[in-house]
Motif scaffolding. Sequence first.
Motif, mmCIF file in Angstrom:
data_model
loop_
_atom_site.group_PDB
_atom_site.id
_atom_site.type_symbol
_atom_site.label_atom_id
_atom_site.label_comp_id
_atom_site.label_asym_id
_atom_site.label_seq_id
_atom_site.Cartn_x
_atom_site.Cartn_y
_atom_site.Cartn_z
ATOM 1 N N GLN A 1 1.152 -1.198 -0.307
ATOM 2 C CA GLN A 1 -0.318 0.076 -0.173
ATOM 3 C C GLN A 1 0.810 0.950 -0.093
ATOM 4 O O GLN A 1 2.018 1.330 0.511
ATOM 5 C CB GLN A 1 -0.778 -0.171 1.116
ATOM 6 C CG GLN A 1 -2.323 -1.050 1.292
ATOM 7 C CD GLN A 1 -2.948 -0.996 0.810
ATOM 8 O OE1 GLN A 1 -3.414 -0.051 -0.390
ATOM 9 N NE2 GLN A 1 -3.327 -2.184 -0.346
ATOM 10 N N SER B 1 -6.894 -2.849 -3.753
ATOM 11 C CA SER B 1 -8.011 -2.739 -2.539
ATOM 12 C C SER B 1 -7.503 -4.297 -2.073
ATOM 13 O O SER B 1 -7.408 -4.785 -2.835
ATOM 14 C CB SER B 1 -8.855 -2.522 -3.906
ATOM 15 O OG SER B 1 -9.422 -1.725 -4.131
ATOM 16 N N THR C 1 -7.004 -6.195 -7.861
ATOM 17 C CA THR C 1 -7.283 -5.334 -9.464
ATOM 18 C C THR C 1 -6.310 -5.610 -10.015
ATOM 19 O O THR C 1 -5.102 -6.382 -10.013
ATOM 20 C CB THR C 1 -5.750 -4.075 -9.001
ATOM 21 O OG1 THR C 1 -6.990 -3.625 -7.135
ATOM 22 C CG2 THR C 1 -6.012 -2.973 -9.760
ATOM 23 N N MET D 1 -11.597 -5.039 -7.530
ATOM 24 C CA MET D 1 -12.238 -4.097 -7.024
ATOM 25 C C MET D 1 -11.313 -2.411 -8.050
ATOM 26 O O MET D 1 -12.426 -1.606 -8.401
ATOM 27 C CB MET D 1 -11.826 -3.953 -5.485
ATOM 28 C CG MET D 1 -11.325 -5.492 -4.445
ATOM 29 S SD MET D 1 -13.710 -4.879 -4.192
ATOM 30 C CE MET D 1 -13.328 -3.496 -3.367
ATOM 31 N N LYS D 2 -10.956 -2.611 -9.146
ATOM 32 C CA LYS D 2 -10.376 -1.678 -9.704
ATOM 33 C C LYS D 2 -9.991 -2.327 -11.517
ATOM 34 O O LYS D 2 -9.352 -3.489 -10.941
ATOM 35 C CB LYS D 2 -8.828 -0.744 -9.196
ATOM 36 C CG LYS D 2 -9.592 0.048 -7.460
ATOM 37 C CD LYS D 2 -8.578 0.859 -7.134
ATOM 38 C CE LYS D 2 -8.968 1.086 -5.681
ATOM 39 N NZ LYS D 2 -8.129 1.953 -5.015
#
Length: 794
Positions: free
Chosen positions: A531, A549, A554, A588-589
């Motif tokens: 992160q 995420s 992702t 998520m992305k």
Amino acid sequence: MIRGHLIKLFKPLNRKLLRDINLMWGQVLAVSLVLGCGVAIYVMMNGTLASLKDTLAAYYSRYDMADVWAPARRAPLQQMEHLKNIPGVRLAEGRISVGGILDMPLEAEPVRAKIMSLPDGRMPRINALFLKAGSLPERGSEQVVIADDFAEAHSLRVGDEVQATLYGVRRTLKISGVALAPEFIYSIAPGEMIPNARRYAIMWMGYEALGHAYNMDGAFNEAVFLLDRSASVPEVLARIDVVLDPYGGIGAYHRDDQLSDEFLQSEFTTLDTLGGLLPPIFLGVAAFLLNMVVTRIVEQEREQIGLMKAFGYRPSAIVWHYLRFAGIIVLIGVLGGWLAGYRMGGGMANIYKDFYKFPILIFDPGLGIYLRAAVFAGVAGVLGVLLAVRKTISLRPAVAMAPPAPTDYSRLGRFASKARWMDQGLRMIVRHIARWPGRSALTCLGVAMGMAIMIGAQSGRDAINLMIATQFELVSRQDLTVAFTEKQDPVIINELMAQKGVIAAEPFLAAPATIRFGHRSRHQGVTGVVQNANLNVLINQYDQAVNPSPQGVTLSESLATALAAGPGDLITLEFKDGLRKSERLPVMKVVPTYLGTPAYMDIDDMSTLLRECDRVSGAYLLVDAHELERIYGLLKDMPTVAAVSTNQSSRKAMSDTMDETMGTMTFFNSLFASLIAIGVVFSGARISFYERQREIASLRVLGFTVAEVNAVLLGELAVLTFLALPLGAYLGYQLALFIHTNMSSELFRVPTTVSNWSFAYATTVIILAAVVSAAVIARQVAKLNLVMALKTRE
């Protein structure tokens, strides 16, 4: 007989044909040039594509390129018998495929190597080598065959020695041969965007010696297969996976997913797209120019056409006369285009031979491509003529011989009279443009298309520059990427950080997996990242940094498109590492990427799923440039380091390669597009001058100076050119969008971008063409014979 041919040659229509060509040699050459550009581009691109495909098919066939690859962690050789007995398998071989690090004397950076085993004492039956020099390694010896591109990049010869770190042990490898291989026509290191022969080596070593070095005696970690023509590929892949699954099988894949072949197919798509798009545009513009030229001739010779019909010439004979006029233009263009296309195609073949490692690559497009190019050019010429003569040729002789009705400017005159701000010259310019809106619009469109092709051609370089800047300035901000031989304890990151010159370090975790969504699946590596990363960053479509995420996946945009999955969808991840768990996780992305189809997770979540807590696969490092050589030496001596890649060398390799390949194609396309734009502007200006000679002479007799007449005549050209600029910019962007969309694939996504420089370049060429054309026309106005011009009937 000779006398008969001479009489036929000097028939009235034949003499008229020669006279017209002599009087209009400028327009003839301009249109021929545009046609030749279209023919040359068609021959070059489609001929190169045909040559590449033919060469690839012959290379694959002769050296038995594998149909299927099946990596595993470590499988006993006895399992090869089970693999060979799978229905649909014609031949199978097991081999060892490992990584290593080379210490080259003139290179401070560690050089990555991929080393594969060869059957002791013989050539492999699948993926055989093309030996350019030397021989295969002797049984049990630490000899290697090296790839030709690596040998050339480092000036290595048979008998030279290379220092290597294999599985943590320093060894001296002696070169026994130099070779090419069908599976490494495009040899790119994992994680890289472009081949770099100075930093990545392909090597082959005897099975016994390599197995001993990597503790793989009596085992293999990759199987290759040749299949029967009737084999069901999905069924064969599934059966192979069942056999190898207990031994760490990562997932068998077909040739279509093999990296080298996939890049080649992507290049074929690019050539096919450009070869199918640009030549029709060039030839369409040529047809437009030919239509303009023939239309002017027909309108000026309206009376002569009527006279010929009155003397008994059939309409078909008159049409044939103008078709022969177009035929001469087409013939000049086709012959010139064939020659230029052949020469340029040979140059492209030489570039591709160096870029894609073929034993031999000869530009041989075949007769069909030359004939198709000629047919396309001929169709463009015929259409240009028929559209020009269709109206006049249908008139009766009496009507055709009568002068056309005078131009009606009454409505435009009322408008102009109210526009008090217009001077007399501007009124004449506006009146002439508005009186012939169709002709003016076509002239404007022709100039705009010439500008659009230039922008479309230049946009390729703009796209590559954007890809390089995005990858190495926004995404990959690290200086070094270090991959370990096995997953390591995170304490190794602290050890790296403790080294002098290391400014920052970020770990990553990589694991092979099969990602499924519905009936779609991809064998795909998943990367766990930290992160709030500062070195290797995920970015969104607005170039803003985003985090992976937690509790989800992702996906790259290319992978999401391939799986037809989007945010919120549940996908299945079947990990091939650790406990080989299968998990359903939400997307998520979706983030944009330009190369490959990566998938990302939070590193802690991924470790938990793999049940390999506190393990890392490698690290991204930011280092002090003054300490680089010392850090390189440290990494070369670390037994846990499997590979090191540097952003600086990767960026330079990508820039150099793109300049050589994309730059060459961009140069040719831009050159031809510029010639087209010049031809359109010049032809339009010349035609306008010939059409208005009587008007120009009348103005001169009425007292207008040469400068004032030029202002009226060339003002029209200036206005139409000015109007064409924004239209050309818009069409150019749309052309770039179309080209890049069709060139993109799963493996390589080309962004659509057009730089201000490209717009400025195209605009400058158009303006310069207009200025030069104006200078030529102005000179002709000054030399115009007023008496002869005034004798011309309306």
